[in-house]
Motif scaffolding. Structure first.
Motif, PDB file in Angstrom:
ATOM      1  N   ARG A 187       2.235   3.703  10.266  1.00 22.28           N
ATOM      2  CA  ARG A 187       3.645   3.570  10.623  1.00 22.28           C
ATOM      3  C   ARG A 187       4.358   2.549   9.735  1.00 22.28           C
ATOM      4  NH1 ARG A 187       6.372   7.031  12.548  1.00 22.28           N
ATOM      5  NH2 ARG A 187       7.672   5.661  13.831  1.00 22.28           N
ATOM      6  N   MET A 188       3.611   1.632   9.155  1.00 21.39           N
ATOM      7  CA  MET A 188       4.234   0.652   8.269  1.00 21.39           C
ATOM      8  C   MET A 188       4.545   1.282   6.905  1.00 21.39           C
ATOM      9  SD  MET A 188       2.942  -3.171   7.202  1.00 21.39           S
ATOM     10  CE  MET A 188       1.789  -2.722   5.910  1.00 21.39           C
ATOM     11  N   ARG A 189       3.602   2.061   6.374  1.00 23.53           N
ATOM     12  CA  ARG A 189       3.805   2.714   5.085  1.00 23.53           C
ATOM     13  C   ARG A 189       4.532   4.049   5.215  1.00 23.53           C
ATOM     14  NH1 ARG A 189       2.876  -1.654   2.024  1.00 23.53           N
ATOM     15  NH2 ARG A 189       0.710  -2.393   2.140  1.00 23.53           N
ATOM     16  N   MET A 190       4.587   4.585   6.453  1.00 25.04           N
ATOM     17  CA  MET A 190       5.202   5.899   6.715  1.00 25.04           C
ATOM     18  C   MET A 190       4.559   6.973   5.840  1.00 25.04           C
ATOM     19  SD  MET A 190       7.208   5.246   9.168  1.00 25.04           S
ATOM     20  CE  MET A 190       8.165   6.765   9.321  1.00 25.04           C
ATOM     21  N   ASP A 191       3.230   6.933   5.775  1.00 25.59           N
ATOM     22  CA  ASP A 191       2.498   7.894   4.969  1.00 25.59           C
ATOM     23  C   ASP A 191       1.032   7.855   5.398  1.00 25.59           C
ATOM     24  OD1 ASP A 191       1.950   9.802   3.105  1.00 25.59           O
ATOM     25  OD2 ASP A 191       2.436   8.579   1.350  1.00 25.59           O
ATOM     26  N   TYR A 192       0.254   8.824   4.892  1.00 28.20           N
ATOM     27  CA  TYR A 192      -1.181   8.840   5.156  1.00 28.20           C
ATOM     28  C   TYR A 192      -1.847   7.705   4.386  1.00 28.20           C
ATOM     29  CZ  TYR A 192      -0.218  13.562   6.844  1.00 28.20           C
ATOM     30  OH  TYR A 192       0.290  14.638   7.516  1.00 28.20           O
ATOM     31  N   ARG A 193      -2.831   7.079   5.019  1.00 23.41           N
ATOM     32  CA  ARG A 193      -3.600   6.026   4.374  1.00 23.41           C
ATOM     33  C   ARG A 193      -5.058   6.133   4.818  1.00 23.41           C
ATOM     34  NH1 ARG A 193       0.036   5.743   1.474  1.00 23.41           N
ATOM     35  NH2 ARG A 193       1.154   3.925   0.683  1.00 23.41           N
ATOM     36  N   VAL A 194      -5.941   5.658   3.935  1.00 20.16           N
ATOM     37  CA  VAL A 194      -7.362   5.585   4.249  1.00 20.16           C
ATOM     38  C   VAL A 194      -7.740   4.115   4.376  1.00 20.16           C
ATOM     39  CG1 VAL A 194      -9.685   6.151   3.500  1.00 20.16           C
ATOM     40  CG2 VAL A 194      -7.819   7.720   2.996  1.00 20.16           C
ATOM     41  N   PHE A 195      -8.264   3.745   5.533  1.00 18.02           N
ATOM     42  CA  PHE A 195      -8.591   2.342   5.808  1.00 18.02           C
ATOM     43  C   PHE A 195     -10.105   2.135   5.796  1.00 18.02           C
ATOM     44  CE2 PHE A 195      -4.511   3.127   7.873  1.00 18.02           C
ATOM     45  CZ  PHE A 195      -3.761   2.047   7.427  1.00 18.02           C
ATOM     46  N   HIS A 196     -10.537   1.050   5.140  1.00 16.07           N
ATOM     47  CA  HIS A 196     -11.934   0.645   5.201  1.00 16.07           C
ATOM     48  C   HIS A 196     -12.156  -0.020   6.575  1.00 16.07           C
ATOM     49  CE1 HIS A 196     -12.802   1.047   0.790  1.00 16.07           C
ATOM     50  NE2 HIS A 196     -11.479   0.980   0.751  1.00 16.07           N
ATOM     51  N   VAL A 197     -13.005   0.571   7.383  1.00 10.53           N
ATOM     52  CA  VAL A 197     -13.188   0.047   8.740  1.00 10.53           C
ATOM     53  C   VAL A 197     -13.750  -1.369   8.708  1.00 10.53           C
ATOM     54  CG1 VAL A 197     -14.436   0.388  10.911  1.00 10.53           C
ATOM     55  CG2 VAL A 197     -13.426   2.348   9.733  1.00 10.53           C
ATOM     56  N   ASN A 198     -14.608  -1.687   7.733  1.00 16.01           N
ATOM     57  CA  ASN A 198     -15.171  -3.041   7.703  1.00 16.01           C
ATOM     58  C   ASN A 198     -14.160  -4.087   7.246  1.00 16.01           C
ATOM     59  OD1 ASN A 198     -15.062  -2.618   4.948  1.00 16.01           O
ATOM     60  ND2 ASN A 198     -17.269  -2.467   4.659  1.00 16.01           N
ATOM     61  N   ARG A 199     -12.932  -3.662   6.904  1.00 16.61           N
ATOM     62  CA  ARG A 199     -11.870  -4.608   6.585  1.00 16.61           C
ATOM     63  C   ARG A 199     -10.908  -4.816   7.758  1.00 16.61           C
ATOM     64  NH1 ARG A 199     -10.499  -6.358   1.579  1.00 16.61           N
ATOM     65  NH2 ARG A 199     -12.051  -5.983  -0.038  1.00 16.61           N
TER      66      ARG A 199
END
Length: 254
Positions: A187-199
């Motif tokens: 919702r912050m970038r208003m786009d799809y993102r891939v997040f590293h879970v360990n971060r």
């Protein structure tokens, strides 16, 4: 624990333990009170499960003889065994335990010859995955948010070590020997993102749902993935290399 999961667990315990099984043992194995156990037994019976016995004597689950036994080819058994073994190199402990339990339940329903084949499969994965930084957050909460289409709020440190707090709509998880990734609409970038879970330093369920929008998000994401796949097959002179991971076709959040 959700009601459906609790009933499935009770059925599983009754299949695995020597019959008859006392109510006290069933309650201990399933993590419920005796009162709740009696209600669950009644619910299963009402749903058609053949359960003999009563309180004080123990219970026996009688499988419906009208249902044919499960049957798999030798190659299918090898494939299942290898898949579960390989999961230990990429999955979290809860997921690995669930896969082992599922395989045990499958083996328990096989004819004796096939059950022996499963126990003595020739295909095994013995190579452990490389050391990965363990997640600081509860993976079960992420899975629940994906399944139930619930908004997550995360405290996240990106690849530039910038810390942000943001709300995301989680869509799916990707396991590999290198890292565990979460695909989401940010919702912050208003786009799809891939997040590293360990971060992720912390995460919280907000109580909000994005269910009305999930189908459209998944459809749009699938379309974007198809377009990128086509572009990779037919590169144009104007196309630049972003250096992103190949799964999913969006940039890791930096």
């Amino acid at each position: 624990m959700a009601r459906t999961d609790r009933l499935m667990r009770l059925m599983d315990v009754m299949r695995r333990l020597p019959a008859p099984v006392t109510a006290g043992r069933l309650a201990e194995e399933t993590g419920v009170s005796l009162r709740q156990l009696y209600r669950d037994i009644a619910t299963l019976r009402a749903g058609g499960a053949l359960i003999d016995g009563e309180a004080g004597l123990g219970y026996t689950l009688t499988e419906d003889p009208a249902l044919p036994p499960q049957s798999f080819s030798r190659l299918e058994i090898e494939g299942l065994r290898l898949a579960v073994d390989a999961l230990s190199g990429v999955g979290d402990s809860e997921l690995v335990d669930a896969a082992e339990n599922a395989l045990s339940r499958i083996i328990a329903t096989l004819p004796e010859r096939q059950a022996q084949q499963a126990l003595h499969a020739i295909s095994h994965s013995f190579s452990p995955g490389p050391d990965r930084k363990p997640p600081q957050v509860d993976i079960a909460t992420i899975r629940r948010a994906c399944w139930e289409e619930m908004v997550l709020e995360i405290d996240y440190t990106d690849l530039k070590d910038d810390c942000t707090t943001r709300q995301i709509w989680p869509l799916g998880m990707s396991y590999s020997q290198r890292t565990l990734m979460l695909l989401a609409y940010c919702r912050m970038r208003m786009d799809y993102r891939v997040f590293h879970v360990n971060r992720m330093a912390a995460l919280r369920l907000t109580g909000d749902s994005f269910r009305p929008r999930r189908a459209a998000l998944v459809r749009d994401y699938a379309s974007a993935r198809s377009r990128q796949h086509a572009a990779e097959k037919s590169p144009s002179p104007d196309r630049t290399d972003t250096g992103c991971d190949s799964w999913p076709p969006v940039a890791p959040d930096r």
